[in-house]
Design a protein around this motif. Structure first.
Motif, PDB file in Angstrom:
ATOM      1  N   MET A 159       0.635  -1.169   0.007  1.00 58.82           N
ATOM      2  CA  MET A 159       0.045   0.145   0.200  1.00 58.82           C
ATOM      3  C   MET A 159       1.212   1.552   0.097  1.00 58.82           C
ATOM      4  O   MET A 159       0.759   2.137  -0.560  1.00 58.82           O
ATOM      5  CB  MET A 159      -1.070  -0.195   0.924  1.00 58.82           C
ATOM      6  CG  MET A 159      -2.548  -0.319   1.125  1.00 58.82           C
ATOM      7  SD  MET A 159      -2.660  -0.045  -0.325  1.00 58.82           S
ATOM      8  CE  MET A 159      -3.486   1.169   0.366  1.00 58.82           C
ATOM      9  N   PRO A 160       2.056   1.362   0.832  1.00 60.66           N
ATOM     10  CA  PRO A 160       2.417   2.550   0.770  1.00 60.66           C
ATOM     11  C   PRO A 160       3.177   3.024  -0.422  1.00 60.66           C
ATOM     12  O   PRO A 160       3.587   3.792  -0.814  1.00 60.66           O
ATOM     13  CB  PRO A 160       3.597   2.243   1.653  1.00 60.66           C
ATOM     14  CG  PRO A 160       2.948   1.813   3.249  1.00 60.66           C
ATOM     15  CD  PRO A 160       1.839   0.731   1.896  1.00 60.66           C
ATOM     16  N   LEU A 161       3.449   1.445  -1.703  1.00 57.10           N
ATOM     17  CA  LEU A 161       4.559   1.752  -2.799  1.00 57.10           C
ATOM     18  C   LEU A 161       3.035   2.273  -3.229  1.00 57.10           C
ATOM     19  O   LEU A 161       3.210   3.189  -4.629  1.00 57.10           O
ATOM     20  CB  LEU A 161       5.135   0.582  -3.239  1.00 57.10           C
ATOM     21  CG  LEU A 161       6.231   0.087  -2.499  1.00 57.10           C
ATOM     22  CD1 LEU A 161       6.866  -1.560  -2.651  1.00 57.10           C
ATOM     23  CD2 LEU A 161       7.235   1.280  -3.252  1.00 57.10           C
ATOM     24  N   ALA A 162       1.799   1.571  -3.569  1.00 55.50           N
ATOM     25  CA  ALA A 162       0.879   2.108  -4.358  1.00 55.50           C
ATOM     26  C   ALA A 162       0.945   3.598  -4.238  1.00 55.50           C
ATOM     27  O   ALA A 162      -0.042   3.946  -5.452  1.00 55.50           O
ATOM     28  CB  ALA A 162      -0.177   1.123  -3.968  1.00 55.50           C
ATOM     29  N   VAL A 163       0.686   4.052  -2.802  1.00 56.88           N
ATOM     30  CA  VAL A 163       0.400   5.352  -2.756  1.00 56.88           C
ATOM     31  C   VAL A 163       1.574   6.478  -3.811  1.00 56.88           C
ATOM     32  O   VAL A 163       1.030   7.004  -4.122  1.00 56.88           O
ATOM     33  CB  VAL A 163       1.071   6.106  -1.355  1.00 56.88           C
ATOM     34  CG1 VAL A 163       1.037   7.927  -1.426  1.00 56.88           C
ATOM     35  CG2 VAL A 163      -0.010   5.828  -0.313  1.00 56.88           C
ATOM     36  N   VAL A 341      -0.397  -9.212 -10.085  1.00 58.06           N
ATOM     37  CA  VAL A 341       0.786  -8.176 -10.997  1.00 58.06           C
ATOM     38  C   VAL A 341       0.343  -9.107 -12.199  1.00 58.06           C
ATOM     39  O   VAL A 341      -0.002  -8.173 -13.260  1.00 58.06           O
ATOM     40  CB  VAL A 341       1.557  -7.527 -10.722  1.00 58.06           C
ATOM     41  CG1 VAL A 341       2.964  -7.727 -11.238  1.00 58.06           C
ATOM     42  CG2 VAL A 341       2.484  -7.140  -9.400  1.00 58.06           C
ATOM     43  N   ALA A 342       0.944 -10.239 -12.002  1.00 56.96           N
ATOM     44  CA  ALA A 342       0.246 -11.022 -13.354  1.00 56.96           C
ATOM     45  C   ALA A 342      -1.202 -10.484 -14.243  1.00 56.96           C
ATOM     46  O   ALA A 342      -1.203 -10.538 -15.396  1.00 56.96           O
ATOM     47  CB  ALA A 342       0.727 -12.022 -13.709  1.00 56.96           C
ATOM     48  N   ALA A 343      -2.310 -10.541 -13.152  1.00 53.57           N
ATOM     49  CA  ALA A 343      -3.769 -10.630 -13.890  1.00 53.57           C
ATOM     50  C   ALA A 343      -3.578  -8.781 -14.500  1.00 53.57           C
ATOM     51  O   ALA A 343      -4.433  -8.429 -15.657  1.00 53.57           O
ATOM     52  CB  ALA A 343      -3.841 -10.388 -12.944  1.00 53.57           C
ATOM     53  N   ALA A 344      -3.071  -7.912 -13.903  1.00 53.44           N
ATOM     54  CA  ALA A 344      -3.239  -6.487 -14.244  1.00 53.44           C
ATOM     55  C   ALA A 344      -2.290  -6.394 -16.064  1.00 53.44           C
ATOM     56  O   ALA A 344      -3.154  -6.077 -16.463  1.00 53.44           O
ATOM     57  CB  ALA A 344      -3.170  -5.372 -13.055  1.00 53.44           C
ATOM     58  N   TRP A 345      -1.060  -6.974 -16.271  1.00 54.51           N
ATOM     59  CA  TRP A 345      -0.545  -6.290 -16.713  1.00 54.51           C
ATOM     60  C   TRP A 345      -1.196  -7.088 -18.287  1.00 54.51           C
ATOM     61  O   TRP A 345      -0.963  -7.326 -18.885  1.00 54.51           O
ATOM     62  CB  TRP A 345       1.158  -6.770 -16.512  1.00 54.51           C
ATOM     63  CG  TRP A 345       1.703  -6.055 -15.813  1.00 54.51           C
ATOM     64  CD1 TRP A 345       1.207  -4.725 -15.123  1.00 54.51           C
ATOM     65  CD2 TRP A 345       2.929  -5.790 -15.823  1.00 54.51           C
ATOM     66  NE1 TRP A 345       2.030  -4.735 -14.825  1.00 54.51           N
ATOM     67  CE2 TRP A 345       2.992  -5.332 -14.386  1.00 54.51           C
ATOM     68  CE3 TRP A 345       4.213  -6.869 -15.559  1.00 54.51           C
ATOM     69  CZ2 TRP A 345       4.585  -4.481 -14.166  1.00 54.51           C
ATOM     70  CZ3 TRP A 345       4.985  -6.519 -15.431  1.00 54.51           C
ATOM     71  CH2 TRP A 345       5.439  -5.614 -14.301  1.00 54.51           C
ATOM     72  N   GLY A 346      -1.696  -8.671 -17.724  1.00 52.20           N
ATOM     73  CA  GLY A 346      -2.667  -9.529 -18.806  1.00 52.20           C
ATOM     74  C   GLY A 346      -3.617  -8.509 -19.332  1.00 52.20           C
ATOM     75  O   GLY A 346      -4.454  -8.242 -20.562  1.00 52.20           O
ATOM     76  N   THR A 374      -4.878   1.422 -17.810  1.00 49.89           N
ATOM     77  CA  THR A 374      -5.011   1.174 -16.993  1.00 49.89           C
ATOM     78  C   THR A 374      -4.312  -0.339 -16.494  1.00 49.89           C
ATOM     79  O   THR A 374      -3.883  -0.204 -15.149  1.00 49.89           O
ATOM     80  CB  THR A 374      -6.692   1.145 -16.592  1.00 49.89           C
ATOM     81  OG1 THR A 374      -7.166   2.161 -16.567  1.00 49.89           O
ATOM     82  CG2 THR A 374      -7.041   0.242 -15.025  1.00 49.89           C
ATOM     83  N   GLY A 375      -4.499  -1.207 -17.673  1.00 50.77           N
ATOM     84  CA  GLY A 375      -4.239  -2.653 -16.501  1.00 50.77           C
ATOM     85  C   GLY A 375      -2.506  -2.996 -16.848  1.00 50.77           C
ATOM     86  O   GLY A 375      -0.963  -3.660 -15.953  1.00 50.77           O
ATOM     87  N   MET A 376      -2.641  -1.980 -17.568  1.00 57.03           N
ATOM     88  CA  MET A 376      -0.310  -1.265 -18.030  1.00 57.03           C
ATOM     89  C   MET A 376      -0.029  -0.606 -16.031  1.00 57.03           C
ATOM     90  O   MET A 376       1.322  -0.930 -16.121  1.00 57.03           O
ATOM     91  CB  MET A 376      -0.359  -0.848 -18.960  1.00 57.03           C
ATOM     92  CG  MET A 376      -0.608  -1.923 -20.133  1.00 57.03           C
ATOM     93  SD  MET A 376      -0.413  -1.102 -21.903  1.00 57.03           S
ATOM     94  CE  MET A 376       1.124  -0.926 -22.250  1.00 57.03           C
ATOM     95  N   VAL A 377      -0.564   0.206 -15.893  1.00 62.43           N
ATOM     96  CA  VAL A 377       0.096   1.197 -15.153  1.00 62.43           C
ATOM     97  C   VAL A 377      -0.618   0.270 -13.368  1.00 62.43           C
ATOM     98  O   VAL A 377       0.053   0.950 -12.725  1.00 62.43           O
ATOM     99  CB  VAL A 377      -0.088   2.871 -15.066  1.00 62.43           C
ATOM    100  CG1 VAL A 377       0.451   2.821 -16.595  1.00 62.43           C
ATOM    101  CG2 VAL A 377      -1.148   2.686 -14.758  1.00 62.43           C
ATOM    102  N   ALA A 378      -2.124  -0.368 -13.228  1.00 61.45           N
ATOM    103  CA  ALA A 378      -2.328  -0.530 -12.517  1.00 61.45           C
ATOM    104  C   ALA A 378      -2.103  -1.090 -11.411  1.00 61.45           C
ATOM    105  O   ALA A 378      -1.780  -1.577  -9.736  1.00 61.45           O
ATOM    106  CB  ALA A 378      -4.003  -0.943 -12.308  1.00 61.45           C
ATOM    107  N   GLY A 379      -0.575  -2.619 -11.887  1.00 58.30           N
ATOM    108  CA  GLY A 379       0.251  -3.113 -10.856  1.00 58.30           C
ATOM    109  C   GLY A 379       1.133  -2.979  -9.859  1.00 58.30           C
ATOM    110  O   GLY A 379       1.887  -3.210  -9.515  1.00 58.30           O
ATOM    111  N   GLU A 380       1.880  -1.745 -10.593  1.00 56.89           N
ATOM    112  CA  GLU A 380       2.505  -1.593 -10.503  1.00 56.89           C
ATOM    113  C   GLU A 380       3.617  -1.167  -8.224  1.00 56.89           C
ATOM    114  O   GLU A 380       4.501  -2.211  -7.987  1.00 56.89           O
ATOM    115  CB  GLU A 380       2.901   0.277 -10.719  1.00 56.89           C
ATOM    116  CG  GLU A 380       2.798   0.113 -12.230  1.00 56.89           C
ATOM    117  CD  GLU A 380       5.069   0.078 -12.386  1.00 56.89           C
ATOM    118  OE1 GLU A 380       5.503   0.666 -11.634  1.00 56.89           O
ATOM    119  OE2 GLU A 380       4.977  -1.184 -12.581  1.00 56.89           O
ATOM    120  N   GLY A 381       1.974  -0.881  -7.482  1.00 59.68           N
ATOM    121  CA  GLY A 381       2.514  -1.194  -5.871  1.00 59.68           C
ATOM    122  C   GLY A 381       3.198  -2.367  -6.242  1.00 59.68           C
ATOM    123  O   GLY A 381       3.749  -2.896  -5.414  1.00 59.68           O
TER     124      GLY A 381
END
Length: 503
Positions: A159-163, A341-346, A374-381
């Motif tokens: 969560m901190p990384l997501a922020v 992460v894999a699901a978001a990037w997929g 959205t999928g490409m950037v949403a899993g960054e945290g």
């Protein structure tokens, strides 16, 4: 919380006694307002400073008399020191006990350089400022990641990384709007709009640098924590080795280079960033194409249409911010990162794959574009947290190596996109190539479990027999179930290596 360095490629140590959950939550509620606003604002300003040149390009190129080739060269020069100096910058930060002061120095340097862009008069000055900006911003992202890793264990850092990563997405929304307001200040104080843009955004970074002087160096320096809360945070780190601080940074670099997981993640990061930045670089032009504004005989684009394009670009980024926090919340709650992460990037790859077939119908094409972005950037945290969990004390330098390869992808992606667009006369082929790169990155993340990284590391150290035994076969199902365990593996010298398997 200094820990002994582990062997090359070793993952985080086995879990110790569980932390007091209530005390840990209280500690995190105290840490968040003391750390996250400054970290997120620093990341936001770094992103705004990087994009300021593109947003000011129309006025800047006219004022300096830059040809398209000269401007493109200046933009690209940023990537050279940015990729080459991330590891040296992180090693310098790792050698310091008070790493917050290193981050303060970086903000002063890149803020002053960005503000100095307002004074450039020739293309050579423009080139020099771009090189300096790349050099000073090189340590920003890995430095901020490593700083947070001194306060949050691998189970609590998502969560901190997501922020922090959410602030980077937010910069893509507010950046164009802020630039529009600052560019409209042309003539105020005898300065042009592009000069105001560089001055305000650069001096803002210098101002935030002073906040870093008063930031705690680690959790032990946070005086607001009670002894019970501090003990809970310490206990949460029983299964996490913080980034190395002080000592021989060349040894830390050797451990990072010897970690096969760092090499694997670097390749994954290259693929994903090539796909993402290839798309981002052509977003305005792609939207113009989808809106039919690039068709033969089309009328020149009006100011109202340009405003509409800016607003359309902001829409998928707004969705991505919400998705970023939803994925991070689910990942931290379930204690699982890899498949989030894999699901978001997929999903991002699927959106890119569908986009060429939707061109011609604006609504469908824009929906595919929004899903892809959205999928490409949403899993960054969750992605950065997963990459950290694959490393031990070398994670600070390891993240710098990984992000450097991402910087190479950031350079390669737009080149591939532009060349294919020029060769084919359309975007379909280029988008399919980007979809392939994104899909490979998603598959790579799904395949890279911590247990697999451990097997690579043990093979690299010569501490396990090739091919594995029954214990090796049992490790993967345990990891997939989210369990943690340890086992002893006999090495050539009859010594034993402690192994931690964590999903």
């Amino acid at each position: 919380m200094e820990q002994e360095p582990q062997p090359p490629g070793a993952a985080d140590p086995p879990a110790g006694p569980p932390a007091d959950a209530a005390a840990l939550r209280r500690a995190e509620r105290k840490l968040a307002p003391r750390l996250l606003p400054v970290v997120a604002l620093s990341a936001l300003l770094a992103s705004l400073n990087r994009s300021a040149t593109a947003l000011a390009s129309v006025e800047l190129t006219a004022a300096l008399g830059l040809s398209p080739t000269a401007y493109a060269l200046g933009v690209s020069l940023f990537c050279v020191p940015y990729c080459l100096l991330q590891v040296p910058s992180q090693m310098a930060m790792g050698a310091m006990r008070r790493q917050n002061l290193w981050l303060a120095a970086l903000l002063v340097c890149w803020g002053a350089t960005a503000a100095s862009m307002a004074a450039v008069r020739t293309r050579w000055e423009f080139y020099a400022m771009r090189l300096l900006l790349g050099a000073f911003e090189a340590g920003a992202a890995p430095g901020l990641w490593a700083y947070l890793a001194h306060f949050y264990s691998k189970e609590r850092i998502v969560m901190p990384l997501a922020v922090m990563m959410g602030s980077l997405i937010l910069s893509q929304i507010i950046g164009p709007l802020l630039a529009a307001g600052l560019l409209a200040m042309g003539g105020v104080g005898g300065l042009r709009g592009w000069q105001w843009l560089f001055l305000i955004e650069g001096l803002s970074a210098v101002a935030v640098a002073f906040a870093w002087v008063f930031m705690p160096r680690d959790v032990e320096a946070v005086t607001a924590l009670t002894p019970e809360e501090l003990a809970a945070v310490r206990a949460s780190f029983a299964s996490t080795q913080p980034p190395a601080r002080g000592g021989n940074q060349l040894a830390v670099l050797r451990r990072a280079l010897a970690n096969p997981a760092v090499a694997a993640v670097s390749c994954i990061r290259f693929l994903r960033d090539a796909a993402l930045y290839g798309l981002l670089a052509f977003m305005p032009l792609l939207l113009k194409n989808l809106m039919g504004l690039e068709a033969p005989g089309a009328e020149p684009v009006t100011k109202a249409q340009n405003v509409r394009i800016v607003l359309l670009i902001a829409a998928p980024f707004t969705a991505a911010v919400a998705a970023q926090f939803a994925i991070a919340w689910s990942s931290q709650r379930r204690g699982e990162r890899r498949f989030h992460v894999a699901a978001a990037w997929g999903v991002g790859a699927a959106g890119l794959l569908a986009l060429p077939f939707a061109i011609g119908t604006f609504g469908a094409a824009f929906a595919c574009l929004s899903v892809a972005l959205t999928g490409m950037v949403a899993g960054e945290g969750a992605a950065v947290a997963h990459f950290m969990a694959l490393q031990g004390g070398e994670k600070g330098v390891g993240l710098a190596i990984i992000n450097s390869m991402g910087g190479v992808g950031e350079f390669v992606g737009p080149v591939v996109m532009g060349s294919l667009r020029e060769r084919t006369g359309g975007y379909a082929a280029a988008l399919l190539v980007l979809a392939g790169l994104q899909a490979l990155a998603a598959v790579g993340v799904a395949a890279l479990s911590p247990s697999r990284a451990e097997r690579w590391a043990r093979r690299e150290r010569g501490g396990a027999t090739r091919g594995g035994g029954d214990g090796e076969a049992a490790a993967e199902p345990a990891a997939e179930a989210g369990l943690a365990g340890k086992k002893s593996v006999g090495g050539p010298s009859k010594s034993f290596v402690r192994v931690h398997v964590e999903a």
